[in-house]
Design an enzyme around this catalytic site. Structure first.
Site, mmCIF file in Angstrom:
data_model
loop_
_atom_site.group_PDB
_atom_site.id
_atom_site.type_symbol
_atom_site.label_atom_id
_atom_site.label_comp_id
_atom_site.label_asym_id
_atom_site.label_seq_id
_atom_site.Cartn_x
_atom_site.Cartn_y
_atom_site.Cartn_z
ATOM 1 N N PHE A 185 0.846 -1.200 0.000
ATOM 2 C CA PHE A 185 0.000 0.000 0.000
ATOM 3 C C PHE A 185 0.880 1.247 0.000
ATOM 4 C CE2 PHE A 185 -2.203 -3.502 2.097
ATOM 5 C CZ PHE A 185 -3.337 -3.587 1.299
ATOM 6 N N ARG A 237 3.547 8.406 -15.621
ATOM 7 C CA ARG A 237 2.687 7.335 -16.128
ATOM 8 C C ARG A 237 1.215 7.657 -15.894
ATOM 9 N NH1 ARG A 237 5.364 2.175 -13.410
ATOM 10 N NH2 ARG A 237 5.810 3.752 -11.826
ATOM 11 N N CYS A 261 -1.044 3.111 -10.759
ATOM 12 C CA CYS A 261 -1.847 2.123 -10.017
ATOM 13 C C CYS A 261 -3.350 2.252 -10.225
ATOM 14 C CB CYS A 261 -1.521 2.227 -8.531
ATOM 15 S SG CYS A 261 0.234 2.064 -8.209
#
Ligand code: UGA
Length: 417
Positions: free
Chosen positions: A142, A315, A248
């Site tokens: 996490f 990204r 993510c």
């Protein structure tokens, strides 16, 4: 003290390796990127992660940490192997497991505990355990980019999923003390997706509230403060912006949606979370054009390119999506980001805010770098073609910019002026 192999030296793998070494374990970290490994052996860390270069240097100096280009060296004489390899989105959004599979094939029947840190769809560890005969342990991460070391060393929780409770206990014992959730591998895998998708949903909710506030002439900052002070909702992840991105959230929302669809489960909250996000870049474009008129042939200054402040990561950055829209609308885009030195497709990356906004019909803030809150608009305004400031991250003090003569478009508010 344990002997640990870490496969993958990206943000997650390198942080895992360096932090385990700092916690007293002996760590071998492998990556197939030979240049990255050579740099790491010299102690050079390119990732923009506070604390990580020091931990890598300390580990190299003490001998607790070493790097290799050969995975097999990370399996030799190790008690644990942590898989921190990419699981990118495939064409249908599902996570691709090719790298995970090939590493498992290399591990073969070696006698060590194999722990999957890579984000993989629910059921993956169980299925691959059956397929390979390796009892995989799931231990999702996490870590927030830009805070990976602090998040690793001071975790809010550690989630371990294992078929054998002894494996779970052994993995937990490697970490600092923290609340632990010990469960089966499939549940652990789902915790990871559930966390990221919930946060993405919270953000899409905040971005929709911002849109509503613009229409109703309300103030989203007060609305999110009003709901965030309810402890059941909480104040975090309610800052609206140009959309969420990074390596993510986009990948994990797509993967969970694909997994749900494949399982025949209707999950409209998830699809709405994604489609709401997909709209945000056009929304930014519309608000810019509303102030400037058609952009064909005009110059626009973009402030911030990374997907969030505190990282050099581009990204799936929402700022890039907006820049692409501005370019498609005919604008010449000059961008400044404190952590990016070109090249970026279609965008001229410049060395200062002044160079980005000179001659521009609008300055558009797309990443919440704190330095954008301390700019002198009195100095910048005379260099611009139009004094328009669109601050999608709400970092610029509005009154000061207004006093300097800027026309400020506040995100999540109808007020302009
Ligand atoms: C995210 C999770 O926060 C981590 O817990 C998780 O471990 C990680 O993904 C991962 O799966 O590896 P990260 O991708 O570093 O971490 O980024 P966040 O800090 O979560 O930000 C994601 C996006 O949301 C960014 O574009 C950010 O600008 C945006 N955001 C965040 C907002 O627009 N508003 C907010 O209030 C917070």
């Amino acid at each position: 003290m344990a002997a640990i192999g870490v496969i993958g030296a990206g943000y997650v793998g390198l942080t895992t390796a360096a932090c385990f070494a700092a916690l007293g374990h002996r760590v071998v970290c492998a990556d197939r990127d030979a240049d990255r490994i050579s740099a790491l052996r010299r102690g050079e860390v390119t990732a923009h992660e506070p604390g990580l270069p020091d931990l890598v240097s300390d580990g190299l100096r003490s001998g607790a940490l070493c790097f290799t280009g050969a995975n097999a060296e990370a399996f030799a004489d190790t008690d644990f192997v942590f898989l921190c390899v990419p699981t990118p989105s495939g064409p249908d959004g599902a996570a691709e497991l090719g790298v995970v599979r090939s590493v498992l094939a290399e591990i073969g029947s070696r006698d060590c505990r194999v722990v999957v840190k890579s984000t993989v769809p629910p059921g993956t560890a169980a299925a691959l355990s059956r397929e390979t005969g390796i009892a995989l342990v799931s231990n999702p991460e996490f870590l927030r980019e830009g805070h990976t070391v602090a998040d690793f060393l001071h975790p809010q929780r550690i989630v371990v999923g294992a078929a054998d409770p002894e494996d779970a206990r052994a993995v937990l014992a490697l970490y600092p003390q923290a609340p632990a959730i010990v469960t089966d591998p499939t549940t652990a895998e789902l915790v990871k997706y559930a966390a990221n998708c919930f946060l993405a949903m919270k953000l899409s909710y905040a971005n929709s509230l911002a849109e509503l506030c613009e229409v109703f002439d309300a103030d989203v900052a007060a609305v999110t403060a009003g709901i965030g002070s309810d402890t059941r909702i909480g104040p975090d992840f309610l800052r609206p912006g140009p959309g969420w991105g990074g390596s993510c959230f986009p990948k994990d929302t797509r993967a969970l949606a694909a997994a749900a669809a494949a399982a025949g489960v209707d999950f409209p909250l998830l699809t709405a979370t994604m489609s709401t996000n997909d709209r945000q870049a056009d929304r930014v474009l519309r608000r810019v054009v509303a102030e400037t008129g058609p952009l064909r042939g005009a110059r626009v200054g973009v402030l911030g390119l990374t997907f969030k402040a505190g990282t050099d990561d581009l990204r799936d950055s929402p700022a890039l999506r907006v820049a692409e829209r501005l370019v498609a609308a005919g604008a010449a885009v000059r961008a400044f980001d404190p952590c990016v030195r070109g090249p970026v497709d279609g965008v001229e990356v410049v060395e200062s805010v002044g160079a980005a906004v000179e001659g521009a019909v609008a300055a558009v803030v797309l990443t919440e770098w704190p330095e954008f809150g301390a700019l002198s608009w009195a100095e910048l305004k005379p260099t611009m073609a139009l004094p328009v400031l669109v601050d999608t991250r709400c970092v610029v003090p509005v009154e000061a910019a207004r006093e300097a003569g800027m026309r400020v478009v506040r995100w999540g508010s109808a007020s302009v002026g």
